[in-house]
Scaffold this active site. Structure first.
Site, PDB file in Angstrom:
ATOM      1  N   GLY A  45       2.267   3.926   0.591  1.00 58.53           N
ATOM      2  CA  GLY A  45       3.146   4.674   1.748  1.00 58.53           C
ATOM      3  C   GLY A  45       3.299   3.760   2.738  1.00 58.53           C
ATOM      4  CD  GLN A  50       1.825   2.320   8.312  1.00 56.57           C
ATOM      5  OE1 GLN A  50       2.173   3.058   7.782  1.00 56.57           O
ATOM      6  NE2 GLN A  50       0.581   1.650   8.051  1.00 56.57           N
ATOM      7  CB  CYS A  93      -4.461   1.714   6.812  1.00 55.03           C
ATOM      8  SG  CYS A  93      -2.937   1.878   7.957  1.00 55.03           S
ATOM      9  CG  LEU A  94       0.305  -1.106   3.792  1.00 53.90           C
ATOM     10  CD1 LEU A  94       1.829  -0.874   3.352  1.00 53.90           C
ATOM     11  CD2 LEU A  94      -0.255  -2.324   3.090  1.00 53.90           C
ATOM     12  CG  HIS A 135      -3.015   7.126   5.174  1.00 51.20           C
ATOM     13  ND1 HIS A 135      -4.380   6.565   5.271  1.00 51.20           N
ATOM     14  CD2 HIS A 135      -2.127   6.424   5.679  1.00 51.20           C
ATOM     15  CE1 HIS A 135      -4.428   5.221   5.453  1.00 51.20           C
ATOM     16  NE2 HIS A 135      -2.734   5.505   5.899  1.00 51.20           N
ATOM     17  CD  GLU A 136       1.495   7.003   4.860  1.00 54.86           C
ATOM     18  OE1 GLU A 136       1.747   6.458   5.818  1.00 54.86           O
ATOM     19  OE2 GLU A 136       1.012   6.364   3.722  1.00 54.86           O
ATOM     20  CG  HIS A 139       0.031   6.106  10.014  1.00 55.56           C
ATOM     21  ND1 HIS A 139      -0.537   5.294  10.603  1.00 55.56           N
ATOM     22  CD2 HIS A 139      -0.113   5.905   8.642  1.00 55.56           C
ATOM     23  CE1 HIS A 139      -1.291   4.371  10.165  1.00 55.56           C
ATOM     24  NE2 HIS A 139      -0.958   4.625   8.786  1.00 55.56           N
TER      25      HIS A 139
HETATM   26  O1  GNR Z   1      -1.149   1.418   0.578  1.00 56.67           O
HETATM   27  C1  GNR Z   1      -1.840   2.431   0.904  1.00 56.67           C
HETATM   28  N1  GNR Z   1      -2.927   2.970   0.152  1.00 56.67           N
HETATM   29  C2  GNR Z   1      -3.487   4.076   0.572  1.00 56.67           C
HETATM   30  C3  GNR Z   1      -4.792   4.223  -0.494  1.00 56.67           C
HETATM   31  C4  GNR Z   1      -5.608   5.409  -0.356  1.00 56.67           C
HETATM   32  C5  GNR Z   1      -5.077   6.138   0.800  1.00 56.67           C
HETATM   33  C6  GNR Z   1      -4.106   6.100   1.666  1.00 56.67           C
HETATM   34  C7  GNR Z   1      -3.140   4.984   1.479  1.00 56.67           C
HETATM   35  S1  GNR Z   1      -1.929   4.558   2.331  1.00 56.67           S
HETATM   36  C8  GNR Z   1      -1.751   2.892   2.393  1.00 56.67           C
HETATM   37  C9  GNR Z   1      -0.418   2.456   2.936  1.00 56.67           C
HETATM   38  C10 GNR Z   1      -0.294   2.614   4.514  1.00 56.67           C
HETATM   39  O2  GNR Z   1      -1.300   2.266   5.492  1.00 56.67           O
HETATM   40  N2  GNR Z   1       0.323   3.848   4.960  1.00 56.67           N
HETATM   41  O3  GNR Z   1       0.220   4.455   6.040  1.00 56.67           O
HETATM   42 NI    NI Z   2      -1.828   3.672   6.881  1.00 57.72          NI
END
Ligand code: GNR
Ligand code: NI
Length: 175
Positions: A45, A50, A93-94, A135-136, A139
């Site tokens: 995601g 980001q 999270c990236l 999660h997204e 952000h």
């Molecule tokens: O790549 C991602 N893996 C992930 C694993 C578990 C829960 C959420 C994520 S999102 C993350 C990519 C990211 O930072 N998205 O904002």
């Molecule tokens: Ni993230």
């Protein structure tokens, strides 16, 4: 185009992203850049903030490595309802590379959004999609998954990334 990722502790990650007023070719181009950047990372995601764009837009692809790509674009997503159950998932999270921690979230969410054609849709998400959407969408509101863990763990990871940022030049000058 693959775009540089914004990393902790960059204050950009704490910005409130703004709704998109229309879904046009510029928006679709941004979605393509986000997908390319996400696949390159690789991640499942990515939110626009980001890559430094404070817009309410995110991309997700939950296809496994041996499956065909399944890109999904969510524009102006809104959580309409949350399930009563709790799901625990080890998140990453990236923008916080190589750090993982268990996060508790509602196990299901109903999300209303516009797709890349500007069509209004609703998805009833569970499992990894529910976790990833939450999660997204966090952000878009300047919230990171480390905000859902203990203060002790959060302070540790923030300190580590502040130190790494001191040792690394601004990404704009990297190369
Ligand atoms: O790549 C991602 N893996 C992930 C694993 C578990 C829960 C959420 C994520 S999102 C993350 C990519 C990211 O930072 N998205 O904002
Ligand atoms: Ni993230």
């Amino acid at each position: 185009m693959i775009r540089p990722l914004v990393l902790l502790p960059d204050p950009v990650l704490r910005e409130l992203s703004k709704p998109l007023e229309r879904v046009d070719d510029d928006v679709r181009k941004l979605a393509d850049d986000m997908l390319e950047t996400m696949y390159d990372a690789p991640g499942i995601g990515l939110a626009a903030i980001q890559i430094g764009e404070p817009l309410r837009m995110l991309v997700i692809d939950l296809a496994k490595e041996d499956e065909p790509k399944a890109p999904q674009v969510f524009i102006n997503p809104q959580i309409e309802a949350r399930g009563d159950g709790v799901s625990v998932y080890e998140e990453g999270c990236l923008s916080i590379p190589d750090y993982y921690a268990e996060v508790q979230r509602p196990d299901t969410v109903s999300v209303r959004y516009l797709d890349r054609d500007g069509t209004e849709r609703t998805v009833e998400a569970d499992g990894l999609l529910a976790t990833c959407l939450q999660h997204e969408i966090d952000h878009l509101n300047g919230v990171l998954f480390i905000d859902h863990i203990s203060k002790l763990k959060r302070d540790m990871v923030v300190r580590k990334f502040k130190k790494l940022a001191r040792e690394r030049p601004p990404s704009r000058l990297a190369g």
